[in-house]
Design an enzyme around this catalytic site. Structure first.
Site, PDB file in Angstrom:
ATOM      1  N   HIS A   9      -2.324   5.789 -10.185  1.00 57.39           N
ATOM      2  CA  HIS A   9      -2.273   6.542  -8.933  1.00 57.39           C
ATOM      3  C   HIS A   9      -3.653   7.100  -8.573  1.00 57.39           C
ATOM      4  O   HIS A   9      -4.167   7.953  -9.289  1.00 57.39           O
ATOM      5  CB  HIS A   9      -1.260   7.677  -9.121  1.00 57.39           C
ATOM      6  N   ARG A  10      -4.270   6.565  -7.550  1.00 61.04           N
ATOM      7  CA  ARG A  10      -5.654   6.899  -7.157  1.00 61.04           C
ATOM      8  C   ARG A  10      -6.626   6.550  -8.282  1.00 61.04           C
ATOM      9  O   ARG A  10      -7.667   7.189  -8.435  1.00 61.04           O
ATOM     10  CB  ARG A  10      -5.786   8.379  -6.778  1.00 61.04           C
ATOM     11  N   GLU A  36      -3.334   1.941  -7.230  1.00 59.17           N
ATOM     12  CA  GLU A  36      -2.903   2.495  -5.937  1.00 59.17           C
ATOM     13  C   GLU A  36      -4.122   3.081  -5.246  1.00 59.17           C
ATOM     14  O   GLU A  36      -4.919   3.784  -5.882  1.00 59.17           O
ATOM     15  CB  GLU A  36      -1.856   3.585  -6.173  1.00 59.17           C
ATOM     16  N   ASP A  38      -5.610   4.886  -1.343  1.00 57.16           N
ATOM     17  CA  ASP A  38      -5.246   5.520  -0.069  1.00 57.16           C
ATOM     18  C   ASP A  38      -6.284   5.144   0.969  1.00 57.16           C
ATOM     19  O   ASP A  38      -7.484   5.254   0.703  1.00 57.16           O
ATOM     20  CB  ASP A  38      -5.250   7.047  -0.231  1.00 57.16           C
ATOM     21  N   HIS A  51      -7.931  10.127  -0.043  1.00 53.16           N
ATOM     22  CA  HIS A  51      -6.544  10.575   0.116  1.00 53.16           C
ATOM     23  C   HIS A  51      -6.314  11.506   1.297  1.00 53.16           C
ATOM     24  O   HIS A  51      -5.365  11.346   2.065  1.00 53.16           O
ATOM     25  CB  HIS A  51      -6.050  11.266  -1.162  1.00 53.16           C
ATOM     26  N   GLU A 111      -1.811   2.515   0.244  1.00 53.31           N
ATOM     27  CA  GLU A 111      -1.073   3.475   1.076  1.00 53.31           C
ATOM     28  C   GLU A 111      -1.863   3.736   2.349  1.00 53.31           C
ATOM     29  O   GLU A 111      -3.018   4.175   2.311  1.00 53.31           O
ATOM     30  CB  GLU A 111      -0.832   4.799   0.334  1.00 53.31           C
ATOM     31  N   LYS A 113      -2.628   6.020   5.145  1.00 59.00           N
ATOM     32  CA  LYS A 113      -2.456   7.469   5.306  1.00 59.00           C
ATOM     33  C   LYS A 113      -2.268   7.792   6.784  1.00 59.00           C
ATOM     34  O   LYS A 113      -3.153   8.363   7.428  1.00 59.00           O
ATOM     35  CB  LYS A 113      -3.672   8.212   4.745  1.00 59.00           C
ATOM     36  N   ASP A 231      -1.042   9.252 -12.889  1.00 54.97           N
ATOM     37  CA  ASP A 231      -2.452   9.638 -12.996  1.00 54.97           C
ATOM     38  C   ASP A 231      -2.990   9.329 -14.384  1.00 54.97           C
ATOM     39  O   ASP A 231      -4.198   9.426 -14.617  1.00 54.97           O
ATOM     40  CB  ASP A 231      -2.614  11.154 -12.759  1.00 54.97           C
TER      41      ASP A 231
HETATM   42  O1  G3P Z   1       1.966   6.145  -3.271  1.00 58.96           O
HETATM   43  C1  G3P Z   1       2.485   7.101  -4.130  1.00 58.96           C
HETATM   44  C2  G3P Z   1       1.856   8.421  -3.891  1.00 58.96           C
HETATM   45  O2  G3P Z   1       0.478   8.209  -3.781  1.00 58.96           O
HETATM   46  C3  G3P Z   1       2.335   9.112  -2.656  1.00 58.96           C
HETATM   47  O3  G3P Z   1       1.938  10.423  -2.566  1.00 58.96           O
HETATM   48  O4  G3P Z   1       0.546  12.289  -1.821  1.00 58.96           O
HETATM   49  O5  G3P Z   1      -0.306  10.793  -3.587  1.00 58.96           O
HETATM   50  O6  G3P Z   1      -0.152  10.012  -1.245  1.00 58.96           O
HETATM   51  P1  G3P Z   1       0.452  10.897  -2.294  1.00 58.96           P
END
Ligand code: G3P
Length: 248
Positions: A9-10, A36, A38, A51, A111, A113, A231
């Site tokens: 995640h990120r 992942e 953003d 993000h 993702e 945004k 993470d």
């Molecule tokens: O894509 C999963 C997660 O990244 C979604 O929440 O706030 O991290 O963009 P957020």
């Protein structure tokens, strides 16, 4: 039995600044299956990996991404907020990221945004970049904004899309499908056996965010979720191995 895929995640965002190259490099070495990222658009409409809508939290700048040209954006320090060891990190463009990522045998979640700012044509811009880098077959495009999901589905109904949500809703999987989503990305607290069963009954993958605790990972593995966002990819990979060895 299909294993639950681990998406960083990120990037490996517990040990390096989120959404930067070091975070993605570390994640790619962790044994995770996917990354992942953003994506938002600069003033000159270049997709960049960050993000928040504002640069404030993760750079030394102030103001909104949409008010920066790429040239201005590139001058920001995107690492020192996390640690001075990362003071040479800059914000990545989507193109730079994809050039680095393409040769790796990993899957990707982009993702969009668009839940706060509906960047005009971001769906087509990102789709074209993925197509250019021949990434469409191993990318899931997700968004909290259903308009983005529907737009991507209209551009190419074969591309994998995911509706992101933290809100409970009756027949969530059917609602997502109706708007063009091929999968569902839910906040951990929405996860239960019934939802996984309902998704799988319509052949819809379900992935869960953000799963950092072993106990939560265990629940996702046990319920045969299709993926988790974490993470701590190094820990998740190790924990999944232990879980598999136990044969639960
Ligand atoms: O894509 C999963 C997660 O990244 C979604 O929440 O706030 O991290 O963009 P957020």
């Amino acid at each position: 039995m299909k294993k639950t895929l681990i998406y960083a995640h990120r990037g490996a965002s517990k040990i390096a600044p989120e959404n930067t190259l070091p975070a993605y490099q570390l994640a790619s070495e962790s044994g995770a299956d996917g990354l992942e990222i953003d994506v938002q658009l600069t003033k000159d409409r270049v997709p960049v990996i960050i993000h928040d809508e504002s640069v404030h939290r993760t750079t030394n700048g102030t103001g909104f991404v949409q008010d920066y040209t790429l040239e201005q954006m590139k001058k920001l320090d995107a690492g020192s907020w996390f640690s001075t060891n990362f003071s040479d990190c800059s914000i990545l463009t989507l193109d730079e990221f994809l050039c680095w990522f393409q040769p790796l045998s990993m899957v990707l979640n982009v993702e969009l945004k668009t839940n706060v700012i509906e960047y005009k044509d971001i769906e087509l811009i990102v789709y074209n970049a993925l197509k250019h880098h021949q990434m469409l077959d191993r990318t899931v495009l997700s968004s909290f904004n259903l308009n983005s999901i529907t737009k991507i589905h209209d551009i190419d109904p074969n591309v994998q899309t995911a509706f992101l949500t933290s809100t409970k809703r009756y027949n969530l999987e059917k609602f997502a499908k109706h708007h063009g989503a091929s999968s569902l990305h839910v906040k951990y607290r929405l996860l239960d056996k019934r939802l996984v069963k309902q998704c799988h009954s319509i052949s819809m993958p379900i992935r869960v965010y953000t799963v950092n605790r072993p106990l939560y990972m265990q629940k996702c593995f046990k319920l045969r979720c299709d993926g988790i966002f974490t993470d701590v990819p190094h820990e998740a990979v190790e924990y999944r191995q232990k879980f598999q060895n136990r044969g639960d």
